[in-house]
Design a protein around this motif. Structure first.
Motif, PDB file in Angstrom:
ATOM      1  N   ALA A   1      96.743 -17.537  -6.013  1.00 23.65           N
ATOM      2  CA  ALA A   1      96.612 -17.703  -7.459  1.00 23.65           C
ATOM      3  C   ALA A   1      95.584 -16.728  -8.025  1.00 23.65           C
ATOM      4  O   ALA A   1      95.783 -16.162  -9.110  1.00 23.65           O
ATOM      5  CB  ALA A   1      96.236 -19.134  -7.804  1.00 23.65           C
ATOM      6  N   ALA A   2      94.498 -16.502  -7.306  1.00 24.40           N
ATOM      7  CA  ALA A   2      93.469 -15.574  -7.769  1.00 24.40           C
ATOM      8  C   ALA A   2      94.014 -14.148  -7.821  1.00 24.40           C
ATOM      9  O   ALA A   2      93.702 -13.383  -8.736  1.00 24.40           O
ATOM     10  CB  ALA A   2      92.251 -15.648  -6.859  1.00 24.40           C
ATOM     11  N   ARG A   3      94.830 -13.786  -6.849  1.00 27.27           N
ATOM     12  CA  ARG A   3      95.431 -12.440  -6.837  1.00 27.27           C
ATOM     13  C   ARG A   3      96.405 -12.268  -7.993  1.00 27.27           C
ATOM     14  O   ARG A   3      96.442 -11.222  -8.640  1.00 27.27           O
ATOM     15  CB  ARG A   3      96.127 -12.194  -5.508  1.00 27.27           C
ATOM     16  N   ARG A   4      97.217 -13.287  -8.276  1.00 30.33           N
ATOM     17  CA  ARG A   4      98.133 -13.233  -9.421  1.00 30.33           C
ATOM     18  C   ARG A   4      97.353 -13.074 -10.718  1.00 30.33           C
ATOM     19  O   ARG A   4      97.739 -12.319 -11.608  1.00 30.33           O
ATOM     20  CB  ARG A   4      99.010 -14.485  -9.476  1.00 30.33           C
TER      21      ARG A   4
ATOM     22  N   ALA B   1      97.576  -9.959 -13.337  1.00 34.22           N
ATOM     23  CA  ALA B   1      97.915 -10.205 -14.740  1.00 34.22           C
ATOM     24  C   ALA B   1      96.848  -9.679 -15.691  1.00 34.22           C
ATOM     25  O   ALA B   1      97.153  -9.313 -16.827  1.00 34.22           O
ATOM     26  CB  ALA B   1      98.134 -11.696 -14.972  1.00 34.22           C
ATOM     27  N   ASN B   2      95.612  -9.625 -15.244  1.00 34.99           N
ATOM     28  CA  ASN B   2      94.504  -9.205 -16.102  1.00 34.99           C
ATOM     29  C   ASN B   2      93.950  -7.833 -15.741  1.00 34.99           C
ATOM     30  O   ASN B   2      92.864  -7.472 -16.192  1.00 34.99           O
ATOM     31  CB  ASN B   2      93.380 -10.249 -16.045  1.00 34.99           C
ATOM     32  N   ASP B   3      94.678  -7.075 -14.948  1.00 36.39           N
ATOM     33  CA  ASP B   3      94.190  -5.781 -14.499  1.00 36.39           C
ATOM     34  C   ASP B   3      94.135  -4.784 -15.654  1.00 36.39           C
ATOM     35  O   ASP B   3      95.154  -4.392 -16.208  1.00 36.39           O
ATOM     36  CB  ASP B   3      95.097  -5.241 -13.395  1.00 36.39           C
ATOM     37  N   LEU B   4      92.944  -4.382 -16.016  1.00 32.11           N
ATOM     38  CA  LEU B   4      92.745  -3.369 -17.041  1.00 32.11           C
ATOM     39  C   LEU B   4      92.141  -2.095 -16.451  1.00 32.11           C
ATOM     40  O   LEU B   4      91.826  -1.157 -17.170  1.00 32.11           O
ATOM     41  CB  LEU B   4      91.823  -3.900 -18.145  1.00 32.11           C
ATOM     42  N   GLY B   5      92.000  -2.085 -15.133  1.00 35.12           N
ATOM     43  CA  GLY B   5      91.315  -0.977 -14.489  1.00 35.12           C
ATOM     44  C   GLY B   5      92.190   0.190 -14.086  1.00 35.12           C
ATOM     45  O   GLY B   5      91.683   1.189 -13.589  1.00 35.12           O
ATOM     46  N   GLN B   6      93.476   0.101 -14.276  1.00 41.27           N
ATOM     47  CA  GLN B   6      94.342   1.207 -13.896  1.00 41.27           C
ATOM     48  C   GLN B   6      94.157   2.375 -14.850  1.00 41.27           C
ATOM     49  O   GLN B   6      94.069   2.190 -16.057  1.00 41.27           O
ATOM     50  CB  GLN B   6      95.804   0.769 -13.891  1.00 41.27           C
ATOM     51  N   VAL B   7      94.120   3.575 -14.301  1.00 40.41           N
ATOM     52  CA  VAL B   7      93.931   4.751 -15.128  1.00 40.41           C
ATOM     53  C   VAL B   7      95.242   5.241 -15.746  1.00 40.41           C
ATOM     54  O   VAL B   7      95.227   6.029 -16.675  1.00 40.41           O
ATOM     55  CB  VAL B   7      93.269   5.908 -14.342  1.00 40.41           C
TER      56      VAL B   7
ATOM     57  N   PRO C   1      94.413   0.531  -2.493  1.00 40.92           N
ATOM     58  CA  PRO C   1      94.961  -0.829  -2.527  1.00 40.92           C
ATOM     59  C   PRO C   1      94.068  -1.786  -3.290  1.00 40.92           C
ATOM     60  O   PRO C   1      92.833  -1.672  -3.260  1.00 40.92           O
ATOM     61  CB  PRO C   1      95.055  -1.212  -1.050  1.00 40.92           C
ATOM     62  N   ALA C   2      94.684  -2.705  -3.996  1.00 45.03           N
ATOM     63  CA  ALA C   2      93.943  -3.721  -4.743  1.00 45.03           C
ATOM     64  C   ALA C   2      93.176  -4.597  -3.781  1.00 45.03           C
ATOM     65  O   ALA C   2      93.591  -4.796  -2.636  1.00 45.03           O
ATOM     66  CB  ALA C   2      94.897  -4.574  -5.577  1.00 45.03           C
ATOM     67  N   PRO C   3      92.037  -5.139  -4.229  1.00 43.51           N
ATOM     68  CA  PRO C   3      91.240  -6.008  -3.338  1.00 43.51           C
ATOM     69  C   PRO C   3      91.976  -7.310  -3.022  1.00 43.51           C
ATOM     70  O   PRO C   3      92.841  -7.730  -3.684  1.00 43.51           O
ATOM     71  CB  PRO C   3      89.988  -6.279  -4.136  1.00 43.51           C
TER      72      PRO C   3
END
Length: 89
Positions: free
Chosen positions: A2-5, A9-15, A87-89
């Motif tokens: 659930a934390a990974r989802r 969903a809230n990832d704003l760090g992509q360039v 890779p994502a954490p």
């Protein structure tokens, strides 16, 4: 899981920038992946394919056979675009 989802969903760090499209194009996409829908502009197709692939790899998201084949077709038709990711954490 659930934390990974939630992180996805809230990832704003992509360039990678969002690609602006018309409202009509956005409505036509709905929730389809690249196997069913691609940007109508060939000018940004290579960028879109590279960024879509990087996002899938970054988050370890599933890719079905049709989507994989479409992404490979995009990559084969466009030389010189690297896909770099951590890779994502």
């Amino acid at each position: 899981m659930a934390a990974r989802r939630e992180a996805y969903a809230n990832d704003l760090g992509q360039v990678a920038p969002l690609v602006a499209v018309t409202a009509r194009s956005n409505r036509s996409k709905v929730d389809q992946d690249s196997a069913q829908w691609l940007l109508p502009s060939a000018d940004v197709l290579c960028q879109y394919g590279a960024e879509w692939t990087a996002m899938k790899v970054f988050w370890g998201l599933a890719v079905d056979e049709l989507e994989r084949d479409r992404l490979l077709d995009i990559a084969a038709g466009r030389g010189g675009t690297d896909v770099e990711f951590t890779p994502a954490p």
